[in-house]
Scaffold this motif. Structure first.
Motif, PDB file in Angstrom:
ATOM      1  N   ARG A  43      17.828  41.416  -4.449  1.00 58.95           N
ATOM      2  CA  ARG A  43      16.786  41.829  -3.515  1.00 58.95           C
ATOM      3  C   ARG A  43      15.482  41.081  -3.784  1.00 58.95           C
ATOM      4  O   ARG A  43      14.718  40.770  -2.871  1.00 58.95           O
ATOM      5  CB  ARG A  43      16.536  43.339  -3.614  1.00 58.95           C
ATOM      6  N   ILE A  44      15.228  40.775  -5.056  1.00 60.14           N
ATOM      7  CA  ILE A  44      14.018  40.034  -5.413  1.00 60.14           C
ATOM      8  C   ILE A  44      14.058  38.628  -4.809  1.00 60.14           C
ATOM      9  O   ILE A  44      13.021  38.054  -4.472  1.00 60.14           O
ATOM     10  CB  ILE A  44      13.870  39.973  -6.953  1.00 60.14           C
ATOM     11  N   LEU A  45      15.268  38.067  -4.668  1.00 58.92           N
ATOM     12  CA  LEU A  45      15.405  36.728  -4.106  1.00 58.92           C
ATOM     13  C   LEU A  45      15.083  36.679  -2.617  1.00 58.92           C
ATOM     14  O   LEU A  45      14.786  35.621  -2.076  1.00 58.92           O
ATOM     15  CB  LEU A  45      16.823  36.200  -4.334  1.00 58.92           C
ATOM     16  N   LEU A  46      15.162  37.829  -1.942  1.00 60.00           N
ATOM     17  CA  LEU A  46      14.824  37.878  -0.520  1.00 60.00           C
ATOM     18  C   LEU A  46      13.317  38.017  -0.349  1.00 60.00           C
ATOM     19  O   LEU A  46      12.649  38.638  -1.175  1.00 60.00           O
ATOM     20  CB  LEU A  46      15.533  39.052   0.158  1.00 60.00           C
ATOM     21  N   PRO A  47      12.745  37.444   0.708  1.00 60.93           N
ATOM     22  CA  PRO A  47      11.295  37.517   0.912  1.00 60.93           C
ATOM     23  C   PRO A  47      10.814  38.962   1.058  1.00 60.93           C
ATOM     24  O   PRO A  47      11.475  39.788   1.692  1.00 60.93           O
ATOM     25  CB  PRO A  47      11.083  36.747   2.222  1.00 60.93           C
ATOM     26  N   ARG A  48       9.674  39.262   0.456  1.00 54.33           N
ATOM     27  CA  ARG A  48       9.101  40.609   0.586  1.00 54.33           C
ATOM     28  C   ARG A  48       8.412  40.786   1.933  1.00 54.33           C
ATOM     29  O   ARG A  48       8.373  41.870   2.483  1.00 54.33           O
ATOM     30  CB  ARG A  48       8.099  40.860  -0.548  1.00 54.33           C
ATOM     31  N   SER A  49       7.836  39.713   2.434  1.00 54.21           N
ATOM     32  CA  SER A  49       7.161  39.779   3.732  1.00 54.21           C
ATOM     33  C   SER A  49       7.162  38.389   4.349  1.00 54.21           C
ATOM     34  O   SER A  49       7.349  37.382   3.651  1.00 54.21           O
ATOM     35  CB  SER A  49       5.715  40.286   3.581  1.00 54.21           C
ATOM     36  N   MET A  68      26.231  44.409  -3.284  1.00 56.94           N
ATOM     37  CA  MET A  68      25.785  43.028  -3.220  1.00 56.94           C
ATOM     38  C   MET A  68      26.025  42.470  -1.816  1.00 56.94           C
ATOM     39  O   MET A  68      26.927  42.911  -1.114  1.00 56.94           O
ATOM     40  CB  MET A  68      26.537  42.173  -4.243  1.00 56.94           C
ATOM     41  N   SER A  69      25.207  41.480  -1.441  1.00 61.42           N
ATOM     42  CA  SER A  69      25.285  40.931  -0.090  1.00 61.42           C
ATOM     43  C   SER A  69      25.649  39.454  -0.114  1.00 61.42           C
ATOM     44  O   SER A  69      25.212  38.710  -0.998  1.00 61.42           O
ATOM     45  CB  SER A  69      23.947  41.114   0.627  1.00 61.42           C
ATOM     46  N   GLY A  70      26.438  39.022   0.879  1.00 59.53           N
ATOM     47  CA  GLY A  70      26.754  37.610   1.062  1.00 59.53           C
ATOM     48  C   GLY A  70      25.879  36.969   2.122  1.00 59.53           C
ATOM     49  O   GLY A  70      26.000  35.782   2.396  1.00 59.53           O
ATOM     50  N   ASP A  71      24.996  37.767   2.745  1.00 66.04           N
ATOM     51  CA  ASP A  71      24.010  37.245   3.690  1.00 66.04           C
ATOM     52  C   ASP A  71      22.734  36.884   2.930  1.00 66.04           C
ATOM     53  O   ASP A  71      22.454  37.434   1.870  1.00 66.04           O
ATOM     54  CB  ASP A  71      23.628  38.307   4.733  1.00 66.04           C
ATOM     55  N   TYR A  72      21.968  35.979   3.513  1.00 66.41           N
ATOM     56  CA  TYR A  72      20.612  35.796   2.989  1.00 66.41           C
ATOM     57  C   TYR A  72      19.731  35.161   4.052  1.00 66.41           C
ATOM     58  O   TYR A  72      20.203  34.575   5.018  1.00 66.41           O
ATOM     59  CB  TYR A  72      20.635  34.983   1.694  1.00 66.41           C
ATOM     60  N   TYR A  73      18.439  35.340   3.869  1.00 67.94           N
ATOM     61  CA  TYR A  73      17.466  34.661   4.719  1.00 67.94           C
ATOM     62  C   TYR A  73      16.296  34.247   3.830  1.00 67.94           C
ATOM     63  O   TYR A  73      16.109  34.782   2.732  1.00 67.94           O
ATOM     64  CB  TYR A  73      16.999  35.559   5.876  1.00 67.94           C
ATOM     65  N   ASP A  74      15.509  33.295   4.311  1.00 68.26           N
ATOM     66  CA  ASP A  74      14.425  32.798   3.470  1.00 68.26           C
ATOM     67  C   ASP A  74      13.379  32.105   4.327  1.00 68.26           C
ATOM     68  O   ASP A  74      13.655  31.669   5.455  1.00 68.26           O
ATOM     69  CB  ASP A  74      14.990  31.807   2.439  1.00 68.26           C
ATOM     70  N   TYR A  75      12.176  32.032   3.770  1.00 69.55           N
ATOM     71  CA  TYR A  75      11.090  31.247   4.349  1.00 69.55           C
ATOM     72  C   TYR A  75      10.721  30.203   3.294  1.00 69.55           C
ATOM     73  O   TYR A  75      10.430  30.544   2.150  1.00 69.55           O
ATOM     74  CB  TYR A  75       9.870  32.115   4.659  1.00 69.55           C
ATOM     75  N   ILE A  76      10.728  28.925   3.680  1.00 70.86           N
ATOM     76  CA  ILE A  76      10.493  27.855   2.718  1.00 70.86           C
ATOM     77  C   ILE A  76       9.287  27.021   3.164  1.00 70.86           C
ATOM     78  O   ILE A  76       9.286  26.446   4.258  1.00 70.86           O
ATOM     79  CB  ILE A  76      11.732  26.942   2.593  1.00 70.86           C
ATOM     80  N   ARG A  77       8.269  26.944   2.328  1.00 77.75           N
ATOM     81  CA  ARG A  77       7.096  26.130   2.637  1.00 77.75           C
ATOM     82  C   ARG A  77       7.452  24.667   2.433  1.00 77.75           C
ATOM     83  O   ARG A  77       7.817  24.248   1.335  1.00 77.75           O
ATOM     84  CB  ARG A  77       5.927  26.515   1.730  1.00 77.75           C
TER      85      ARG A  77
END
Length: 275
Positions: A43-49, A68-77
């Protein structure tokens, strides 16, 4: 003497069985505790906001089917003006899928800095993943590059469900279907040939939806799927109300549809709106 021996044997057997049950219960609690700890790390690996990026509003949610989840999303600068927005779904569920997810996240973050071509970034990740994942494991992914100074979005779709674009001008929802191969399927020769950048524009009030198949494949007690028609209509009705309303609408509608039926797959939703 025999009765005494039999009584002693029965008591010993009972004590042994009781000890074994207690040991199994302790082992189960230990495994559950380790999974909870691993889940917290994930959960820490997923964006907080969602980050602020010009005129774009972003909202996202991830609901695992298991611990545990096999999905993920992210915001990358990517640089001062560009941000990468990614959603992915690893084949399978649970702990093995979560490990592949974490690896994919780290690789994409590692190759993305300053890279404004999403297909180039995904190609680099695919080459690094190839050979390091099992033959029956693959990752579907959609990766968008947003520019704070432009309404143009560049996207690569590597075997992922087609993102949906809502037009505030017409009220219509369009599926964006550029070709692309999932990560981990080949060494890169086919992937690099078929996976291309796709550019589109968002006008004021338009909304983009990225999702994993846990949404449209959610099942109710009768075995019916939520389906694409329901997914598109839920998006069409909620898109004009803002990104938070879109995410909340899907959480509500999928839960209402499924009822008491347990969630069978991870669910991830990202909504992007142009002010």
């Amino acid at each position: 003497a025999f009765e005494v021996f039999r009584s002693a044997a029965e008591q010993s057997a009972f004590a042994l069985a009781s000890a074994m049950v207690q040991q199994e219960a302790m082992e189960k609690r230990r495994i559950e505790e380790e999974l909870r700890s691993a889940s917290e790390v994930q959960r820490i690996l997923l964006p907080r906001s969602a980050p602020q990026l010009g005129d774009y509003e972003i909202e996202a949610a991830n609901t695992p089917a298991r611990v545990m989840s096999g999905d993920y999303y992210d915001y990358i600068r990517l640089d001062d003006d560009h941000m990468g927005l990614v959603i992915a779904d690893v084949s399978g569920k649970g702990f093995p899928a979560s490990l592949v997810m974490a690896t994919c996240r780290a690789l994409l973050r590692g190759v993305s800095a300053g890279e404004l071509s999403p297909s180039a970034a995904l190609g680099a990740v695919n080459r690094r993943l190839w050979g390091d994942v099992r033959e029956d494991t693959f990752i579907s992914i959609a990766y968008c590059v947003l520019d704070r100074n432009s309404p143009r979005i560049v996207m690569a779709r590597a075997g992922h469900d087609a993102p949906l674009l809502y037009s505030s001008r017409t009220g219509e929802v369009t599926a964006l279907k550029p070709p692309g191969l999932a990560l981990g399927v080949d060494s890169g020769k086919v992937f690099d040939r078929v996976t291309r950048d796709f550019t589109f524009e968002m006008e004021s009030g338009d909304c983009l939806l990225l999702y994993t198949d846990g949404v449209n494949e959610a099942v109710n007690g009768e075995g019916d799927e939520f389906g694409m028609d329901r997914l598109i209509e839920t998006f069409r009705v909620s898109a004009g109300k803002g990104v938070k309303a879109v995410v909340e609408a899907f959480q509500r509608e999928v839960q209402t549809f499924a009822g008491a039926q347990p969630q069978s797959d991870d669910i991830t939703i990202i909504a992007v709106r142009k002010r």
